[in-house]
Design an enzyme around this catalytic site. Structure first.
Site, PDB file in Angstrom:
ATOM      1  N   CYS A  65      38.039  58.329 -63.327  1.00 23.64           N
ATOM      2  CA  CYS A  65      38.039  58.170 -64.791  1.00 23.64           C
ATOM      3  C   CYS A  65      39.154  58.976 -65.445  1.00 23.64           C
ATOM      4  CB  CYS A  65      36.675  58.598 -65.344  1.00 23.64           C
ATOM      5  SG  CYS A  65      36.642  58.827 -67.137  1.00 23.64           S
ATOM      6  N   GLY A  66      40.036  58.298 -66.172  1.00 24.60           N
ATOM      7  CA  GLY A  66      41.148  58.962 -66.841  1.00 24.60           C
ATOM      8  C   GLY A  66      40.699  59.967 -67.879  1.00 24.60           C
ATOM      9  N   HIS A  67      39.647  59.630 -68.637  1.00 28.88           N
ATOM     10  CA  HIS A  67      39.144  60.543 -69.660  1.00 28.88           C
ATOM     11  C   HIS A  67      38.572  61.802 -69.021  1.00 28.88           C
ATOM     12  CE1 HIS A  67      39.762  57.594 -72.788  1.00 28.88           C
ATOM     13  NE2 HIS A  67      39.097  56.700 -72.087  1.00 28.88           N
ATOM     14  N   CYS A  68      37.934  61.656 -67.862  1.00 31.10           N
ATOM     15  CA  CYS A  68      37.383  62.818 -67.142  1.00 31.10           C
ATOM     16  C   CYS A  68      38.520  63.724 -66.673  1.00 31.10           C
ATOM     17  CB  CYS A  68      36.558  62.360 -65.940  1.00 31.10           C
ATOM     18  SG  CYS A  68      35.200  61.240 -66.351  1.00 31.10           S
TER      19      CYS A  68
END
Length: 521
Positions: A65-68
């Site tokens: 996950c990029g946001h993570c």
């Protein structure tokens, strides 16, 4: 004496018990691995962690996950800050792709999902609702576990609160039990992401040149401080804080997005400009100068048009990188409405005129449209754009079934061959039109598209009726719908389709915040 001996024995016994408890806690803590001060939790140690640490913020993440990934350094920084303070608050993480049972137990549907477990209780954890920077995380947790406003007993404590935070609010009250002071505390309880302090010390009043009871917001940008001037009420204080807690001009990033979307100001003016441009600072100076007169009314935001992650936002506003710098304005009420200035030159004077016309209701919405293709009606499925939509969809002699789609939407791609079959099936029916419109580059006043694909039926007649299609997305389902005149599988326009779709959304959500985002559930 015998009594002293007995008392001494009791004290030794109690100390021994305490040492044993601490030792057991240390052993339990040692069993829970850490990465950069963040506890690594699994199903096997989750409950033990709750027993060992009474207050834990847990991030459920996915490695891909990029946001993570973007959150990780700030999350680790916050974990280190809390650990260094020796508080009873710890940060933890769970790989939800590996620990699927935990993810299911706590209703994890997106990444990252962050929940706060207070007092060692596993039931009903609270959703994290503040920003993505370390200070935001720490402030939110301290508000959840300590007093809403810290008592500042001297100048040093007040200076530390101000120095350690981007924004801090201090209440100056000679009597901390006064009614105004109580209102201040209630206000502090309602604000998650800003630390509050309360002081009655004369030396602190003098240091900060405060002559009477009042509230001051300290910040590391713009004016540096704002003094509340008005009747002290919770509503007035909240409005004062919301109007002053953000810079006059704020850059859109993953870190600032929660503050942008979580605020009360729902009218945003955006300047798309590459930071590498030679005249970048000149444009910023003009933009900031214009912002001064619209404080608390319009939020001024700039977006680096060279950043890859921002390209979808440019697309949403119908812009290309080579067209930047550019200005757009959007309102984030129930319906998103976009506006485009007539004069594209970025000067403070032009921006002020544009914003003034907006606040006075003089602007017309900017609706994007492609040019009408020469062969728009060549194939069984007709191609609609903003410029020919009204004429085709609201033709009183035709029943028109339209798919509003996005080229990148996976669900739209799955539907495409079925929609083509439907067009082929009804191509010889003179009173039925099957059509499609790319809603990423075409907008119309009559239909607000909130998800992809959106299917709407425009029955023949002069009353401009619109019917949502909520039936099965099959050739048979579409056929029955058309043959029934929009009755079988239809619903009044405005009903939400709960089937999985790609959603255009405006939501303050820790896992994904942009003006324009697609989700595949």
């Amino acid at each position: 004496t015998r009594v002293q001996k007995r008392h001494s024995h009791w004290r030794c016994s109690e100390m021994l018990k305490l040492l044993i408890v601490c030792a057991l806690a240390a052993i339990s803590a040692a069993d829970i691995p850490e990465e950069e001060d963040v506890l690594v939790l699994k199903k096997s140690n989750f409950e033990e962690a709750l027993k060992t640490y009474p207050n834990i913020l847990v991030e459920f993440y996915a490695p891909w996950c990029g946001h993570c990934k973007a959150l990780a350094p700030e999350y680790a920084k916050a974990a280190g800050m809390l650990k260094a303070e020796s508080t009873d608050i710890r940060l933890a993480k769970v790989d939800a792709t590996e620990e699927s049972e935990l993810a299911q137990e706590f209703g994890v549907r997106g990444y990252p999902t962050i929940k706060f477990f207070k007092g060692g209780e596993k039931e009903n954890p609270k959703e994290y609702s503040a920003g993505r920077q370390a200070d935001d995380i720490v402030n939110w947790l301290k508000k959840r576990t300590g007093p809403a406003a810290t008592t500042l007993s001297d100048v040093t404590q007040a200076e530390s609160l101000i120095a350690d935070n981007e924004v801090a609010v201090i209440g100056f009250f000679k009597d901390v039990e006064s009614e105004d002071a109580k209102v201040f505390i209630k206000t502090a309880e309602a604000v998650d992401d800003i630390p509050f302090g309360i002081v009655s010390n004369d030396a602190v009043f003098s240091k900060f040149e405060v002559a009477k009871d009042g509230v001051v917001l300290f910040k590391k940008f713009d004016e540096g401080r704002n003094t509340f001037d008005g009747e002290i009420s919770k509503e007035n204080l909240l409005n004062f804080i919301k109007a002053n807690q953000l810079p006059l001009v704020i850059e859109f990033t993953e870190q600032t997005a929660p503050k942008i979307f979580g605020g009360e100001i729902k009218s945003h003016i955006l300047m798309f400009v590459p930071k590498t441009a030679t005249d970048f600072q000149e444009k910023m100076d003009q933009f900031k100068k214009a912002s001064e007169g619209f404080k608390g009314k319009i939020l001024f935001i700039f977006i680096d048009s060279d950043v890859d992650d921002n390209q979808r936002i440019l697309e949403f506003f119908g812009l290309k990188k080579e067209e930047c710098p550019a200005i757009r304005l959007i309102t984030l009420e129930e319906e998103m409405t976009k506006y485009k200035p007539e004069n594209s030159e970025i000067t403070a004077e032009n921006i002020i005129t544009f914003c003034t016309d907006f606040t006075e209701g003089k602007l017309k919405p900017h609706l994007m449209s492609q040019d009408i293709p020469e062969d728009w009606d060549k194939n069984p499925v007709k191609v609609l754009v903003g410029k020919n939509f009204e004429e085709v969809a609201f033709d009183p002699a035709k029943n028109v079934f339209v798919e509003f789609y996005a080229p990148w939407c996976g669900h739209c791609k799955q539907l495409a061959p079925i929609w083509d079959q439907l067009g082929e099936k009804f191509k010889d029916k003179a009173n039925i039109v099957v059509a499609k419109m790319d809603s990423t580059v075409n907008e119309i006043e009559a239909v607000k598209v909130h998800s992809f694909p959106t299917l709407k039926f425009f029955p023949a007649g002069d009353d401009r009726k619109v019917i949502d299609y909520n039936g099965e997305r099959t050739l048979d389902g579409f056929t029955k719908f058309l043959e029934s005149g929009g009755k079988e599988g239809g619903a009044p326009a405005g009903d939400e389709d709960e089937e999985s779709v790609c959603i255009i959304w405006l939501q303050f959500n820790f896992s994904s915040i942009v003006w324009f985002n697609s989700l595949n559930f």
